[in-house]
Scaffold this motif. Structure first.
Motif, PDB file in Angstrom:
ATOM      1  N   CYS A  17       0.827  -1.202   0.000  1.00  0.00           N
ATOM      2  CA  CYS A  17       0.000   0.000   0.000  1.00  0.00           C
ATOM      3  C   CYS A  17       0.864   1.256   0.000  1.00  0.00           C
ATOM      4  O   CYS A  17       0.623   2.195  -0.759  1.00  0.00           O
ATOM      5  N   GLY A  18       1.870   1.267   0.863  1.00  0.00           N
ATOM      6  CA  GLY A  18       2.732   2.440   0.979  1.00  0.00           C
ATOM      7  C   GLY A  18       3.435   2.787  -0.317  1.00  0.00           C
ATOM      8  O   GLY A  18       3.437   3.946  -0.750  1.00  0.00           O
ATOM      9  N   PHE A  19       4.013   1.784  -0.968  1.00  0.00           N
ATOM     10  CA  PHE A  19       4.742   2.032  -2.210  1.00  0.00           C
ATOM     11  C   PHE A  19       3.791   2.340  -3.367  1.00  0.00           C
ATOM     12  O   PHE A  19       4.074   3.216  -4.193  1.00  0.00           O
ATOM     13  N   TRP A  20       2.671   1.624  -3.428  1.00  0.00           N
ATOM     14  CA  TRP A  20       1.717   1.860  -4.518  1.00  0.00           C
ATOM     15  C   TRP A  20       1.189   3.291  -4.473  1.00  0.00           C
ATOM     16  O   TRP A  20       1.129   3.988  -5.488  1.00  0.00           O
ATOM     17  N   LYS A  21       0.821   3.721  -3.275  1.00  0.00           N
ATOM     18  CA  LYS A  21       0.316   5.086  -3.118  1.00  0.00           C
ATOM     19  C   LYS A  21       1.416   6.112  -3.410  1.00  0.00           C
ATOM     20  O   LYS A  21       1.174   7.112  -4.100  1.00  0.00           O
ATOM     21  N   SER A  22       2.605   5.863  -2.910  1.00  0.00           N
ATOM     22  CA  SER A  22       3.710   6.807  -3.089  1.00  0.00           C
ATOM     23  C   SER A  22       4.089   6.966  -4.559  1.00  0.00           C
ATOM     24  O   SER A  22       4.394   8.071  -5.019  1.00  0.00           O
ATOM     25  N   ILE A  23       4.077   5.853  -5.281  1.00  0.00           N
ATOM     26  CA  ILE A  23       4.429   5.904  -6.705  1.00  0.00           C
ATOM     27  C   ILE A  23       3.447   6.785  -7.469  1.00  0.00           C
ATOM     28  O   ILE A  23       3.848   7.632  -8.278  1.00  0.00           O
ATOM     29  N   TRP A  24       2.153   6.600  -7.212  1.00  0.00           N
ATOM     30  CA  TRP A  24       1.149   7.392  -7.928  1.00  0.00           C
ATOM     31  C   TRP A  24       1.202   8.870  -7.542  1.00  0.00           C
ATOM     32  O   TRP A  24       1.052   9.751  -8.393  1.00  0.00           O
ATOM     33  N   ILE A  25       1.423   9.131  -6.267  1.00  0.00           N
ATOM     34  CA  ILE A  25       1.545  10.528  -5.835  1.00  0.00           C
ATOM     35  C   ILE A  25       2.767  11.176  -6.486  1.00  0.00           C
ATOM     36  O   ILE A  25       2.725  12.329  -6.925  1.00  0.00           O
ATOM     37  N   LEU A  26       3.865  10.416  -6.560  1.00  0.00           N
ATOM     38  CA  LEU A  26       5.084  10.934  -7.190  1.00  0.00           C
ATOM     39  C   LEU A  26       4.849  11.235  -8.665  1.00  0.00           C
ATOM     40  O   LEU A  26       5.277  12.279  -9.181  1.00  0.00           O
ATOM     41  N   LEU A  27       4.160  10.336  -9.349  1.00  0.00           N
ATOM     42  CA  LEU A  27       3.881  10.545 -10.769  1.00  0.00           C
ATOM     43  C   LEU A  27       3.026  11.786 -10.997  1.00  0.00           C
ATOM     44  O   LEU A  27       3.288  12.579 -11.917  1.00  0.00           O
ATOM     45  N   TRP A  28       2.016  11.960 -10.168  1.00  0.00           N
ATOM     46  CA  TRP A  28       1.170  13.151 -10.294  1.00  0.00           C
ATOM     47  C   TRP A  28       1.944  14.416  -9.917  1.00  0.00           C
ATOM     48  O   TRP A  28       1.709  15.488 -10.488  1.00  0.00           O
ATOM     49  N   SER A  29       2.856  14.286  -8.972  1.00  0.00           N
ATOM     50  CA  SER A  29       3.647  15.447  -8.541  1.00  0.00           C
ATOM     51  C   SER A  29       4.609  15.895  -9.632  1.00  0.00           C
ATOM     52  O   SER A  29       5.067  17.048  -9.632  1.00  0.00           O
ATOM     53  N   CYS A  30       4.942  14.978 -10.548  1.00  0.00           N
ATOM     54  CA  CYS A  30       5.830  15.340 -11.658  1.00  0.00           C
ATOM     55  C   CYS A  30       5.173  16.371 -12.567  1.00  0.00           C
ATOM     56  O   CYS A  30       5.859  17.127 -13.264  1.00  0.00           O
ATOM     57  N   LEU A  31       3.844  16.398 -12.566  1.00  0.00           N
ATOM     58  CA  LEU A  31       3.138  17.391 -13.377  1.00  0.00           C
ATOM     59  C   LEU A  31       3.300  18.774 -12.748  1.00  0.00           C
ATOM     60  O   LEU A  31       3.763  19.702 -13.388  1.00  0.00           O
ATOM     61  N   LEU A  32       2.914  18.852 -11.480  1.00  0.00           N
ATOM     62  CA  LEU A  32       3.068  20.079 -10.691  1.00  0.00           C
ATOM     63  C   LEU A  32       2.758  19.731  -9.237  1.00  0.00           C
ATOM     64  O   LEU A  32       2.263  18.633  -8.939  1.00  0.00           O
ATOM     65  N   LEU A  33       3.012  20.667  -8.343  1.00  0.00           N
ATOM     66  CA  LEU A  33       2.771  20.422  -6.922  1.00  0.00           C
ATOM     67  C   LEU A  33       1.291  20.190  -6.632  1.00  0.00           C
ATOM     68  O   LEU A  33       0.921  19.287  -5.876  1.00  0.00           O
TER      69      LEU A  33
END
Length: 246
Positions: free
Chosen positions: A130-146
């Motif tokens: 759960c921790g890594f799955w959520k973190s990966i998606w948040i990181l990917l979305w953060s690549c767009l903008l904050l």
């Protein structure tokens, strides 16, 4: 309707007379993570010393500094990276276990013990996934903008609660349901977090000791908000009982 004052009030009632276990769990979490993050602090200190040396050294000094950055330090840096990754994994597991105990506290007045925290460690595999799955998606979305990253942080914020209350759920299914029940309430959740800033300032003034009580208070408040969001979604037909099974 989202009512953060009510969720806070419930949290104080649920914690009243039962602070010992939540405080001890928070202390254990802080101590373990602090010990595991020592290499990172050491690296920051070393970077500061290296920067100072780079600024003040002569050409000969710079040569010595360059020689010092060979294999031994590279191996140490690699070890520090491994420890940092382990610290992230340990944080996932300990936080997940702590949340399992706090959820139990919101279900009734039954006493909780540190043993419940130890039992919660058995969920380690799901906690890591759960921790890594959520973190990966948040990181990917953060690549767009904050902002997109922040929005998705709140969209996925209910995953752990869902997985703990409904063990049959998969991690991916919990993400989908979390997105549904937070729809229209991400700003409410953000404001709820901001409402604890004053307490955070006071806890900082106590050299961090106050966080041993503040962290459980915030966590239980968030769990109460989760219960309300899920109930609202089920009542509105956005989430059906069968959806809470994999």
């Amino acid at each position: 309707m989202f009512d953060r004052r009510k969720y806070k009030k419930y949290a104080r009632m649920q914690l009243k007379g039962r602070w010992t276990t939540p405080v001890l769990m928070t202390l254990i979490l802080f101590l373990i993570l602090s010990i595991m993050n020592l290499p990172e602090f050491r690296g920051m200190f070393q970077d500061f010393k290296n920067a100072k040396l780079l600024y003040t050294s002569t050409e000969g000094g710079l040569k010595a500094f360059s020689m010092g950055l060979q294999e031994p330090q590279s191996a140490a840096s690699m070890l520090d990276s491994i420890v940092s990754w382990l610290a992230i994994i340990v944080e996932f597991v300990l936080t997940f276990s702590m949340t399992s105990v706090l959820i139990k506290m919101t279900h009734g007045p039954e006493p909780v013990e540190l043993g419940n925290f130890i039992e919660g460690l058995s969920h380690w595999a799901k906690a890591i996934i759960c921790g890594f799955w959520k973190s990966i998606w948040i990181l990917l979305w953060s690549c767009l903008l904050l902002i997109p990253g922040l929005v998705k942080t709140y969209a996925y914020s209910q995953m752990e609660y869902l997985l703990l209350e409904y063990p049959e759920l998969s991690v991916t299914k919990s993400m989908k349901i979390s997105m549904i029940i937070t729809r229209g309430h991400k700003a409410d959740l953000f404001i709820q977090d901001l409402s604890f800033i004053g307490w955070g300032i006071l806890c900082t003034a106590t050299f961090g000791i106050g966080y041993l009580w503040l962290v459980p208070y915030i966590s239980v408040t968030k769990i109460n908000a989760y219960h309300a969001l899920l109930k609202e979604a089920v009542t509105a037909g956005l989430v059906k009982p069968e959806d809470l099974k994999d």
